[in-house]
Scaffold this motif. Structure first.
Motif, PDB file in Angstrom:
ATOM      1  N   PRO A 134      34.403  30.921  10.624  1.00 40.16           N
ATOM      2  CA  PRO A 134      35.202  31.454   9.549  1.00 40.16           C
ATOM      3  C   PRO A 134      36.472  32.107  10.229  1.00 40.16           C
ATOM      4  O   PRO A 134      36.436  32.207  11.387  1.00 40.16           O
ATOM      5  CB  PRO A 134      34.285  32.384   9.072  1.00 40.16           C
ATOM      6  CG  PRO A 134      33.303  32.603  10.105  1.00 40.16           C
ATOM      7  CD  PRO A 134      33.325  31.592  10.965  1.00 40.16           C
ATOM      8  N   LEU A 140      33.199  36.855   4.127  1.00 37.31           N
ATOM      9  CA  LEU A 140      32.443  35.752   4.078  1.00 37.31           C
ATOM     10  C   LEU A 140      31.675  35.256   2.700  1.00 37.31           C
ATOM     11  O   LEU A 140      31.062  34.281   2.523  1.00 37.31           O
ATOM     12  CB  LEU A 140      31.079  35.876   5.030  1.00 37.31           C
ATOM     13  CG  LEU A 140      31.618  36.084   6.324  1.00 37.31           C
ATOM     14  CD1 LEU A 140      30.322  36.384   7.343  1.00 37.31           C
ATOM     15  CD2 LEU A 140      32.391  34.844   7.125  1.00 37.31           C
ATOM     16  N   TYR A 162      23.430  33.479  10.032  1.00 39.70           N
ATOM     17  CA  TYR A 162      24.738  34.124  10.362  1.00 39.70           C
ATOM     18  C   TYR A 162      24.433  34.834  11.683  1.00 39.70           C
ATOM     19  O   TYR A 162      23.411  35.251  12.165  1.00 39.70           O
ATOM     20  CB  TYR A 162      25.133  35.148   9.469  1.00 39.70           C
ATOM     21  CG  TYR A 162      25.427  34.802   8.184  1.00 39.70           C
ATOM     22  CD1 TYR A 162      26.630  34.254   7.582  1.00 39.70           C
ATOM     23  CD2 TYR A 162      24.165  34.453   7.206  1.00 39.70           C
ATOM     24  CE1 TYR A 162      26.985  33.639   6.339  1.00 39.70           C
ATOM     25  CE2 TYR A 162      24.445  34.176   5.832  1.00 39.70           C
ATOM     26  CZ  TYR A 162      25.787  33.695   5.570  1.00 39.70           C
ATOM     27  OH  TYR A 162      25.917  33.061   4.203  1.00 39.70           O
ATOM     28  N   LYS A 167      28.156  40.286  14.007  1.00 40.04           N
ATOM     29  CA  LYS A 167      28.847  40.613  13.030  1.00 40.04           C
ATOM     30  C   LYS A 167      29.137  42.157  12.945  1.00 40.04           C
ATOM     31  O   LYS A 167      29.997  42.849  12.765  1.00 40.04           O
ATOM     32  CB  LYS A 167      28.449  40.041  11.781  1.00 40.04           C
ATOM     33  CG  LYS A 167      29.132  40.697  10.386  1.00 40.04           C
ATOM     34  CD  LYS A 167      30.292  40.149  10.119  1.00 40.04           C
ATOM     35  CE  LYS A 167      30.766  40.515   8.663  1.00 40.04           C
ATOM     36  NZ  LYS A 167      31.228  42.024   8.510  1.00 40.04           N
TER      37      LYS A 167
END
Ligand code: ADP
Ligand code: MG
Lengths: 314, 227
Positions: A134, A140, A162, A167
């Motif tokens: 991304p 997202l 993910y 993250k």
């Protein structure tokens, strides 16, 4: 004429330097605050760049894996890939066939021979995979909602994965960077204003101490710039000296206490990179600091001399 | 060289004028003595000439420069054309005698070499050779007065203004100073001298302008002086 101007220019610079040396006790307060200001600026610049670098590094590793059922044919895969690539928040999407997925898996687990053996014995259980990178990790949702569309969902064996922990780390660093940036900007502004005020005050005092001399110079026909110049030179010297001291301070901090620095930044600061950045960009940073010091010094003394030398009508 | 036409100066609204419609015309190379008691307006007159103060009314023209048309940034250039010996000397206490005189040359952009040549010559004119490295505080009143003269003439001005240069001096030293001024006048400089020393005025036999309460009460060539 040109030669006279040059002589006068050097005389102004010389007088400014002599006065700087003579007023050193006054100058120290002015320079101390300026050193603090310039050190904060330099520190902020380094931290900012280091965090940006760290975020970039982690960001580039983050991806979303979409696992496809074995029944999905080539045509469907191509169509899906195209749709994914056309999403605005998708930087790139790559397709791994079952065989490629197996290779990657083997490479990743090369130390665990038993696991590899088990996988090989069961006729490649790994699904074909689309790996999405991304653009913006904080948004997202558009990708998620696309992947959960019924038509898309029915092609998948498992829910997409993910790189979730990474993250979180990114969120933490981004947040810390933003906070630090704000603190840095506020601190720089506050200290710059305080510096200007203190230098302003110092020059005012210097003008007061030399008022008789200034009055005599005026009566003897000294030009405005000849009277004013040395004060401006003097405060420019404050700036240059302070800039050098602040660069030295940062340099010492890297040399002596990188462990303290590491600890105080909650382990988020990549000291190695920061040090490298400081070393690589040393000249640019030094020049930047000197220029900033000169600007702060010159601005305050320009205002102070304008205000206290009262050039009008005398 | 110097032209004043009905010049008045009032320092503040409530006081009477310190100069009241003073008219004066001084030719190039003239030697003029302005006399008057303390408070008569002598220093005020000189301050108007150097633009330390502005006249309230009237016209001043010096060396072709009309003071009404003078811009602020042109004042330094005007002051470089007029040598001034101030009543209180205005020497810089933390500079040597040499440096005090050199100071006037430095600010007009003269090179160091030329300054080193010029200053001793001027100190010689005022009989101060050998005192170059002294500080003002180490000199007598008469010597300091001569340093002030040296600084005033070192740029070879067309006009020399001296405000009571004999003020605090005993007669012998006072006369030494006057002789220096006469010498400078012989070289072609217009001299404007203020004093209230009767003996000096009588010995000089020059044009005398008498001020009283800010007004010119007499203006005579080869005059003596009585109050
Ligand atoms: N800066 C000043 N402000 C107000 N009054 C002044 C100022 N300077 C001089 N005076 C007044 O002007 C008058 C003339 O003074 P001055 O020119 O110094 O006289 P002199 O030099 O002949 O002694 C005096 O009454 C004096 O008080
Ligand atoms: Mg006087």
């Amino acid at each position: 004429m040109g030669k006279k101007k040059l002589i006068t220019f050097w005389r102004i610079v010389h007088t400014g330097m002599v006065n700087f040396a003579r007023n050193i006790s006054l100058a120290i307060a002015a320079m101390a605050i300026m050193v603090v200001t310039l050190t904060i600026v330099l520190f902020s610049l380094i931290i900012n760049d280091t965090f940006s670098h760290t975020i970039y590094q982690i960001t580039s590793k983050i991806d979303i894996s979409v696992y496809l059922k074995d029944s999905v044919n080539q045509q469907q895969t191509a169509k899906l890939l195209g749709e994914i690539r056309s999403l605005s928040n998708v930087q790139s999407a790559a397709y791994l066939s079952k065989a490629q997925a197996l290779k990657v898996y083997e490479a990743q687990n090369s130390s665990n021979q038993q696991l590899i053996q088990a996988v090989q014995e069961t006729n490649n259980p790994l699904p074909a995979t689309i790996i999405i990178k991304p653009r913006n990790l904080n948004d997202l949702s558009s990708i998620k909602s696309f992947l959960s569309l019924p038509a898309v969902n029915k092609l998948q064996t498992d829910p997409p994965s993910y790189s979730g922990q990474e993250k979180q780390a990114i969120d933490r660093i981004t947040h810390a960077t933003n906070v630090l940036r704000e603190i840095g900007v506020v601190a720089v502004i506050v200290f710059a204003v305080v510096s200007v005020l203190i230098i302003f005050n110092t020059i005012q005092m210097a003008i007061f101490n030399r008022r008789d001399e200034i009055q005599i110079m005026r009566l003897l026909g000294a030009s405005t710039s000849y009277i004013r110049g040395p004060f401006i030179v003097e405060s420019i010297i404050y700036g240059v000296v302070s800039a050098m001291i602040s660069v030295l301070i940062i340099n010492e901090a890297f040399q002596a206490s990188s462990t303290t620095l590491q600890a105080s930044s909650l382990g988020l600061l990549d000291i190695g990179y920061a040090n490298q950045f400081f070393t690589d960009k040393f000249l640019v940073l030094l020049i930047l600091e000197v220029v900033l010091g000169i600007v702060i010094g010159a601005v305050s003394s320009l205002i102070a001399t304008r205000r206290y030398l009262k050039f009008k009508s005398r | 060289m110097i032209l004043l036409d009905r010049v008045s100066k009032t320092y503040s609204k409530d006081t009477k004028p310190s100069l009241d419609r003073v008219s004066l015309h001084v030719e190039p190379k003239e030697f003029v003595i302005v006399v008057g008691q303390s408070g008569a307006g002598k220093t005020t007159l000189l301050r108007l000439l150097t633009r330390e103060e502005r006249q309230t009314t009237g016209k001043i023209i010096v060396g072709g420069i009309d003071y009404d048309k003078l811009k602020d940034r042109e004042i330094p250039l005007l002051r470089r054309k007029i040598g001034v010996v101030f009543q209180d000397f205005k020497l810089l206490p933390n500079k040597t005698i040499f440096e005090n005189v050199a100071f006037a040359l430095e600010m007009v952009g003269m090179g160091n070499k030329e300054i080193r040549n010029t200053v001793p010559k001027v100190l010689d004119i005022v009989n101060l050779t050998g005192k170059e490295d002294n500080m003002p505080i180490q000199l007598s009143g008469g010597e300091r007065q001569r340093v002030a003269i040296a600084r005033a003439i070192v740029r070879q001005p067309k006009i020399l203004i001296a405000d009571e240069p004999t003020g605090n001096l005993d007669p012998k030293h006072a006369w030494d100073v006057i002789k220096i001024l006469e010498k400078i006048n012989r070289y072609g400089t217009t001299v404007l001298l203020t004093t209230h020393n009767q003996e000096i005025v009588n010995r000089l036999k020059r044009r005398v302008v008498t001020l009283k309460d800010g007004r010119v009460v007499s203006d005579r060539a080869n005059a003596g002086y009585k109050i």
